[in-house]
Design a protein around this motif. Structure first.
Motif, PDB file in Angstrom:
ATOM      1  N   CYS A  40       0.844  -1.283  -0.024  1.00 30.08           N
ATOM      2  CA  CYS A  40      -0.096  -0.004  -0.068  1.00 30.08           C
ATOM      3  C   CYS A  40       0.766   1.205  -0.015  1.00 30.08           C
ATOM      4  O   CYS A  40       1.902   1.238   0.569  1.00 30.08           O
ATOM      5  CB  CYS A  40      -0.833  -0.050   1.135  1.00 30.08           C
ATOM      6  SG  CYS A  40      -2.038   1.355   1.435  1.00 30.08           S
ATOM      7  N   THR A  41       0.339   2.399  -0.618  1.00 34.37           N
ATOM      8  CA  THR A  41       1.111   3.542  -0.393  1.00 34.37           C
ATOM      9  C   THR A  41       1.271   4.159   1.000  1.00 34.37           C
ATOM     10  O   THR A  41       2.050   5.066   1.068  1.00 34.37           O
ATOM     11  CB  THR A  41       0.312   4.566  -1.305  1.00 34.37           C
ATOM     12  OG1 THR A  41      -1.152   4.744  -0.993  1.00 34.37           O
ATOM     13  CG2 THR A  41       0.131   4.362  -2.877  1.00 34.37           C
ATOM     14  N   TYR A  42       0.394   3.751   1.852  1.00 31.16           N
ATOM     15  CA  TYR A  42       0.793   4.274   3.253  1.00 31.16           C
ATOM     16  C   TYR A  42       1.882   3.732   3.688  1.00 31.16           C
ATOM     17  O   TYR A  42       2.348   4.083   4.970  1.00 31.16           O
ATOM     18  CB  TYR A  42      -0.434   3.590   4.143  1.00 31.16           C
ATOM     19  CG  TYR A  42      -1.798   4.372   4.299  1.00 31.16           C
ATOM     20  CD1 TYR A  42      -1.629   5.640   4.558  1.00 31.16           C
ATOM     21  CD2 TYR A  42      -2.699   4.098   3.605  1.00 31.16           C
ATOM     22  CE1 TYR A  42      -2.803   6.822   4.479  1.00 31.16           C
ATOM     23  CE2 TYR A  42      -4.036   4.588   3.449  1.00 31.16           C
ATOM     24  CZ  TYR A  42      -3.997   6.068   3.927  1.00 31.16           C
ATOM     25  OH  TYR A  42      -5.203   6.869   3.868  1.00 31.16           O
ATOM     26  N   LYS A  45       8.104   3.889   2.433  1.00 28.10           N
ATOM     27  CA  LYS A  45       9.140   3.270   1.673  1.00 28.10           C
ATOM     28  C   LYS A  45      10.754   3.773   1.893  1.00 28.10           C
ATOM     29  O   LYS A  45      11.542   3.105   2.206  1.00 28.10           O
ATOM     30  CB  LYS A  45       9.091   3.324   0.237  1.00 28.10           C
ATOM     31  CG  LYS A  45       8.082   2.582  -0.511  1.00 28.10           C
ATOM     32  CD  LYS A  45       7.787   2.970  -1.806  1.00 28.10           C
ATOM     33  CE  LYS A  45       6.624   2.079  -2.457  1.00 28.10           C
ATOM     34  NZ  LYS A  45       6.575   2.206  -3.805  1.00 28.10           N
ATOM     35  N   GLY A  57       6.264  -3.302  -5.135  1.00 27.66           N
ATOM     36  CA  GLY A  57       4.861  -3.553  -4.619  1.00 27.66           C
ATOM     37  C   GLY A  57       4.237  -4.726  -5.099  1.00 27.66           C
ATOM     38  O   GLY A  57       4.646  -5.431  -6.005  1.00 27.66           O
ATOM     39  N   THR A 176       8.707  12.709  -6.094  1.00 17.04           N
ATOM     40  CA  THR A 176       6.993  13.233  -6.188  1.00 17.04           C
ATOM     41  C   THR A 176       7.040  14.260  -6.970  1.00 17.04           C
ATOM     42  O   THR A 176       6.044  14.613  -7.526  1.00 17.04           O
ATOM     43  CB  THR A 176       6.709  13.116  -4.625  1.00 17.04           C
ATOM     44  OG1 THR A 176       6.849  11.895  -3.953  1.00 17.04           O
ATOM     45  CG2 THR A 176       5.256  13.701  -4.547  1.00 17.04           C
ATOM     46  N   TYR A 203       2.497   4.700 -12.712  1.00 15.66           N
ATOM     47  CA  TYR A 203       2.481   3.349 -12.219  1.00 15.66           C
ATOM     48  C   TYR A 203       3.831   2.655 -12.312  1.00 15.66           C
ATOM     49  O   TYR A 203       4.332   1.903 -11.416  1.00 15.66           O
ATOM     50  CB  TYR A 203       1.290   2.535 -12.802  1.00 15.66           C
ATOM     51  CG  TYR A 203       1.101   1.077 -12.222  1.00 15.66           C
ATOM     52  CD1 TYR A 203       0.619   0.835 -10.956  1.00 15.66           C
ATOM     53  CD2 TYR A 203       1.306   0.198 -12.983  1.00 15.66           C
ATOM     54  CE1 TYR A 203       0.501  -0.231 -10.520  1.00 15.66           C
ATOM     55  CE2 TYR A 203       0.991  -1.446 -12.650  1.00 15.66           C
ATOM     56  CZ  TYR A 203       0.653  -1.470 -11.423  1.00 15.66           C
ATOM     57  OH  TYR A 203       0.559  -2.800 -10.947  1.00 15.66           O
ATOM     58  N   GLY A 206       6.995   3.120  -9.933  1.00 22.15           N
ATOM     59  CA  GLY A 206       6.826   2.637  -8.499  1.00 22.15           C
ATOM     60  C   GLY A 206       7.618   1.263  -8.568  1.00 22.15           C
ATOM     61  O   GLY A 206       7.891   0.717  -7.593  1.00 22.15           O
ATOM     62  N   CYS A 272      -4.911   5.522  -6.175  1.00 24.22           N
ATOM     63  CA  CYS A 272      -3.995   5.185  -5.436  1.00 24.22           C
ATOM     64  C   CYS A 272      -2.440   5.462  -6.175  1.00 24.22           C
ATOM     65  O   CYS A 272      -1.380   6.039  -5.611  1.00 24.22           O
ATOM     66  CB  CYS A 272      -3.750   4.116  -4.736  1.00 24.22           C
ATOM     67  SG  CYS A 272      -4.843   3.819  -3.435  1.00 24.22           S
ATOM     68  N   SER A 273      -2.310   4.976  -7.398  1.00 23.97           N
ATOM     69  CA  SER A 273      -1.089   5.066  -8.214  1.00 23.97           C
ATOM     70  C   SER A 273      -0.948   6.607  -8.863  1.00 23.97           C
ATOM     71  O   SER A 273      -0.003   6.730  -9.828  1.00 23.97           O
ATOM     72  CB  SER A 273      -0.811   4.011  -9.130  1.00 23.97           C
ATOM     73  OG  SER A 273      -2.029   3.926  -9.856  1.00 23.97           O
ATOM     74  N   SER A 277      -1.709   9.796  -3.676  1.00 23.36           N
ATOM     75  CA  SER A 277      -0.546   9.417  -3.012  1.00 23.36           C
ATOM     76  C   SER A 277       0.580  10.297  -3.154  1.00 23.36           C
ATOM     77  O   SER A 277       1.784  10.244  -2.467  1.00 23.36           O
ATOM     78  CB  SER A 277       0.136   8.025  -3.254  1.00 23.36           C
ATOM     79  OG  SER A 277       0.569   8.125  -4.478  1.00 23.36           O
ATOM     80  N   TYR A 296       2.185  10.375   5.303  1.00 26.52           N
ATOM     81  CA  TYR A 296       1.242   9.198   4.898  1.00 26.52           C
ATOM     82  C   TYR A 296       0.168   9.202   5.370  1.00 26.52           C
ATOM     83  O   TYR A 296      -0.808   8.789   4.689  1.00 26.52           O
ATOM     84  CB  TYR A 296       2.182   7.935   5.229  1.00 26.52           C
ATOM     85  CG  TYR A 296       3.513   7.588   4.358  1.00 26.52           C
ATOM     86  CD1 TYR A 296       3.169   7.263   3.142  1.00 26.52           C
ATOM     87  CD2 TYR A 296       4.762   8.400   4.695  1.00 26.52           C
ATOM     88  CE1 TYR A 296       4.303   6.910   2.317  1.00 26.52           C
ATOM     89  CE2 TYR A 296       5.833   7.909   3.844  1.00 26.52           C
ATOM     90  CZ  TYR A 296       5.539   7.425   2.738  1.00 26.52           C
ATOM     91  OH  TYR A 296       6.620   7.296   1.611  1.00 26.52           O
TER      92      TYR A 296
END
Length: 382
Positions: A40-42, A45, A57, A176, A203, A206, A272-273, A277, A296
């Motif tokens: 998950c993006t939460y 990393k 992922g 980001t 996507y 990632g 999410c992707s 996020s 997060y």
């Protein structure tokens, strides 16, 4: 990436990044690099990256292994959960196979129960995610991040310093920033490129293991889009669509294709992707764990209750990207996102005054024709 490549070739390279990284992970594993699989993006990393681990992922977005998963899991469970479990159970995904540790977060009840079963195949660590964006929630997640760091140190016999974490926060922020810059080029009207190309690039990024170089690669793509646009290259005047909803990638991109094949362009992907996020971490915060917890926890996922961040982002994106209509993709049995359609629909239709539609689907291709017909009708209405 060679600058002589044209944009279509570069977009294809990012779209294929997940498959390419299968071999990369194998090579890293053979070299002794720890591999941490995440869902998950939460998951911050920055913590495993700070000890030199590769982070991959694990959420799978194909119906290939769902029949295997349904031998253990209910048929009416979310396809993302069934697909992920199926790939772990069958060892058909190198990311699962090579992961030294699988990390989950308590984002939904289905995933929580799946993590229990995954523990039969792999070492699993579950982070307790607060359901509320509050000072108490930030404090709780800060403790969970530290607990995760200490687990990594013990399991891999290493020390993760705050300076190393700070460096990774900066690296991730730079990535980001470039992703946001690339995404916001789609705010131009007409749009410079297809939304599918932007979605696949974000996507695919990632799954790039060269984290230190990734911001530079994305910058090259954004530079090329900007240059081509200045020279008059664009997709032409089309209805502008924002896509929101459940985690969407892989097979679920059939909805994006249907929208663009019907004559529109997806200018913003809030899932999410996508933009949801893409939040920056406060590099000035002297407490790196608090900074990560706030960054997060700021993600507007439907697992949060209440979830004002998602509605505030959608309100803003509709204006910034000059959106003509909103498509809400809901994976079957994704209950929190399905419930939120009432709130999203009210925002889009009543406050913003633009059309809104919901597409409930899974990872099969059986409904491709039906989705295409629905999107044609929706776009014709615009």
């Amino acid at each position: 990436m060679e600058l002589k490549k044209d944009l279509p070739a570069i977009f294809e390279e990012f779209a294929e990044q997940r498959k390419k990284s299968f071999l990369t992970i194998k090579k890293l594993k053979e070299e002794g690099t720890p591999v941490v699989g995440v869902f998950c993006t939460y998951l911050p990393k920055e913590i495993p990256n700070a000890m030199g681990a590769a982070v991959v992922g694990l959420c799978s977005v194909s119906d290939e292994t769902i029949p295997d998963a349904e031998k253990d899991l209910p048929r009416n469970l979310c396809p993302l959960i069934k697909s992920s479990y199926g790939f772990a159970k069958t060892d058909k995904c190198p990311f699962f196979y090579f992961s030294d540790l699988v990390v989950g977060e308590t984002t939904c009840d289905g995933k929580k129960k799946m993590y229990e079963m995954l523990g039969e195949f792999k070492p699993v660590h579950v982070m307790e995610l607060p359901n509320r964006q509050s000072e108490e929630g930030y404090a709780m997640y800060r403790r969970e991040i530290i607990r995760f760091k200490e687990l990594l140190e013990e399991k891999f016999g290493t020390v993760i310093t705050e300076d190393a974490i700070r460096h990774q926060i900066h690296v991730r922020n730079e990535i980001t920033k470039e992703l946001l810059r690339m995404q916001y080029l789609m705010a131009n009207d007409p749009a410079p490129v297809s939304g599918l190309d932007i979605v696949n690039t974000a996507y695919g990024s990632g799954f790039n293991m060269e984290v230190e170089k990734l911001a530079g690669r994305i910058k090259e793509v954004a530079d090329m889009i900007e240059k081509d646009y200045a020279e008059g290259k664009n997709v032409g005047k089309r209805p502008r669509i924002l896509v929101t909803g459940s985690p969407s990638g892989g097979a679920a991109l059939k909805v994006i294709r249907a929208i663009e094949d019907s004559g529109a362009v997806v200018v913003a992907f809030e899932n999410c992707s996508g933009l949801k996020s893409m939040v920056l971490t406060d590099e000035e915060n002297p407490d790196v764990y608090d900074a990560l917890a706030r960054r997060y926890m700021g993600i507007g996922c439907s697992c949060m209750s209440p979830n004002p961040n998602r509605l505030e982002m959608l309100d803003r994106l509709i204006d910034e990207f000059k959106v003509d209509g909103v498509v809400d993709i809901i994976l079957q049995a994704c209950h929190t996102y399905n419930v939120e359609t009432a709130l999203v629909g009210k925002l889009v239709k009543e406050k913003k005054g633009i059309p809104y539609t919901i597409v409930e689907t899974d990872y099969s291709q059986a409904d491709v024709g039906q989705i295409k017909t629905r999107m044609e009708a929706f776009i014709e209405m615009l």
